[in-house]
Design an enzyme around this catalytic site. Structure first.
Site, PDB file in Angstrom:
ATOM      1  N   TRP A  62      73.597  42.849 -79.939  1.00  0.00           N
ATOM      2  CA  TRP A  62      72.803  43.285 -78.784  1.00  0.00           C
ATOM      3  C   TRP A  62      73.667  44.092 -77.833  1.00  0.00           C
ATOM      4  CZ3 TRP A  62      71.245  38.655 -75.059  1.00  0.00           C
ATOM      5  CH2 TRP A  62      72.339  37.791 -74.894  1.00  0.00           C
ATOM      6  N   ASN A  63      72.982  44.813 -76.920  1.00  0.00           N
ATOM      7  CA  ASN A  63      73.661  45.718 -75.995  1.00  0.00           C
ATOM      8  C   ASN A  63      73.108  45.579 -74.583  1.00  0.00           C
ATOM      9  OD1 ASN A  63      75.109  47.604 -78.024  1.00  0.00           O
ATOM     10  ND2 ASN A  63      72.996  47.626 -78.737  1.00  0.00           N
ATOM     11  N   HIS A  70      64.812  57.998 -64.645  1.00  0.00           N
ATOM     12  CA  HIS A  70      64.204  59.314 -64.816  1.00  0.00           C
ATOM     13  C   HIS A  70      64.853  60.031 -65.989  1.00  0.00           C
ATOM     14  CE1 HIS A  70      61.199  61.178 -62.277  1.00  0.00           C
ATOM     15  NE2 HIS A  70      61.715  62.352 -62.451  1.00  0.00           N
ATOM     16  N   HIS A  74      60.025  59.853 -70.200  1.00  0.00           N
ATOM     17  CA  HIS A  74      59.659  58.842 -69.203  1.00  0.00           C
ATOM     18  C   HIS A  74      58.386  59.210 -68.472  1.00  0.00           C
ATOM     19  CE1 HIS A  74      61.957  61.725 -66.702  1.00  0.00           C
ATOM     20  NE2 HIS A  74      61.120  61.359 -65.745  1.00  0.00           N
ATOM     21  N   ASP A  76      56.491  59.695 -64.945  1.00  0.00           N
ATOM     22  CA  ASP A  76      56.603  59.933 -63.503  1.00  0.00           C
ATOM     23  C   ASP A  76      55.412  59.241 -62.842  1.00  0.00           C
ATOM     24  OD1 ASP A  76      58.836  61.545 -63.704  1.00  0.00           O
ATOM     25  OD2 ASP A  76      57.854  63.387 -63.034  1.00  0.00           O
ATOM     26  N   HIS A  80      56.692  58.366 -57.178  1.00  0.00           N
ATOM     27  CA  HIS A  80      58.025  58.928 -57.332  1.00  0.00           C
ATOM     28  C   HIS A  80      58.185  60.220 -56.511  1.00  0.00           C
ATOM     29  CE1 HIS A  80      60.290  62.042 -59.505  1.00  0.00           C
ATOM     30  NE2 HIS A  80      59.204  62.382 -60.137  1.00  0.00           N
ATOM     31  N   HIS A 209      54.618  68.338 -59.082  1.00  0.00           N
ATOM     32  CA  HIS A 209      54.941  67.039 -58.472  1.00  0.00           C
ATOM     33  C   HIS A 209      54.148  66.865 -57.182  1.00  0.00           C
ATOM     34  CE1 HIS A 209      58.343  66.759 -61.257  1.00  0.00           C
ATOM     35  NE2 HIS A 209      58.506  65.516 -60.870  1.00  0.00           N
TER      36      HIS A 209
END
Ligand code: MN
Length: 241
Positions: A62-63, A70, A74, A76, A80, A209
């Protein structure tokens, strides 16, 4: 309704319905947005191994990871952007509002000629002339083939000799049309953000945006595989991290 869900599962299982992954792989090479230096900056994606069948944990791999919210493919959220600051954050968006019909606008040829190309109302009306009115709750996806540059951060950012990033985006007029004349969930793009590389110089700056999030709509960025979708007929299920 039971029939709808059974048909869906059967269709997927039997291959009559194709499921296409529209996301890019998230790793240290994932291109990130860079803002003018006076602003805060996002960090590149970092993967930190916790254990890999070793002394730190013999039976498991695992990590941890560190990234900006962002980064890579992804969502928005409306909140945001300052115009949507009192609207939904990713966690308050109803899951049903993440699923909608895909309206795929093919701008590939145009973007090959002109990396500053913008999606306009004319593109949307042209789509409507073939498929009817953009359905309520649609995801409008700008297919630009920009995803083919994703592995090469310089080409993805496409800095010109003017020091500006030349990357396609959404026009103010299209954002107005999609929020006022039509009722979309939002837009999806293959580029690092939903606004064009030059959008900081537009009026208003970053019009997509500004308008889309002000109207409570969303964005999807760094999508890929849009060439595998039909212009009409697909459904987007957007699953934010
Ligand atoms: Mn954004």
């Amino acid at each position: 309704m039971q029939d709808v869900l059974s048909s869906l599962i059967q269709g997927i299982g039997q291959g009559q319905i194709t499921v296409v992954d529209l996301t890019q792989l998230l790793n240290a090479n994932t291109p990130i947005l860079e803002l003018p230096e006076q602003w805060g900056q996002t960090i590149p994606f970092k993967l930190k191994e916790i254990s890999r069948y070793d002394d730190r944990g013999p039976g498991w791999y695992w990590n941890n990871f560190e990234t900006g919210e962002h980064t890579g493919t992804h969502l928005d959220s409306p909140s945001h952007w300052v115009t949507g600051k009192d609207r939904d954050t990713v966690d308050t968006i109803p899951p049903s509002s993440l699923i909608g019909p895909a309206v795929v606008i093919n701008m590939t040829e145009e973007c090959n000629q002109n990396p500053d190309a913008l999606l306009t109302p004319e593109h949307l009306l042209d789509w409507e002339s073939r498929h009817g009115q953009i359905p309520t709750g649609a995801w409008v996806l700008a297919r630009t083939n920009w995803s083919s540059r994703f592995a090469d951060a310089d080409s993805y950012k496409n800095l010109g000799t003017d020091g500006m990033s030349h990357v396609p985006g959404i026009s103010k007029e299209a954002a107005d049309f999609m929020t006022q004349q039509r009722d979309v969930l939002g837009v999806g793009v293959e580029t690092v953000g939903t606004d064009a590389g030059l959008a900081g110089t537009f009026d208003p700056p970053f019009p997509n945006h500004n308008i889309m999030h002000g109207a409570g709509r969303m964005g999807l960025t760094s999508l890929t595989n849009l060439d595998q979708l039909p212009e009409a007929g697909a459904v987007v299920i957007a699953l934010p991290l």
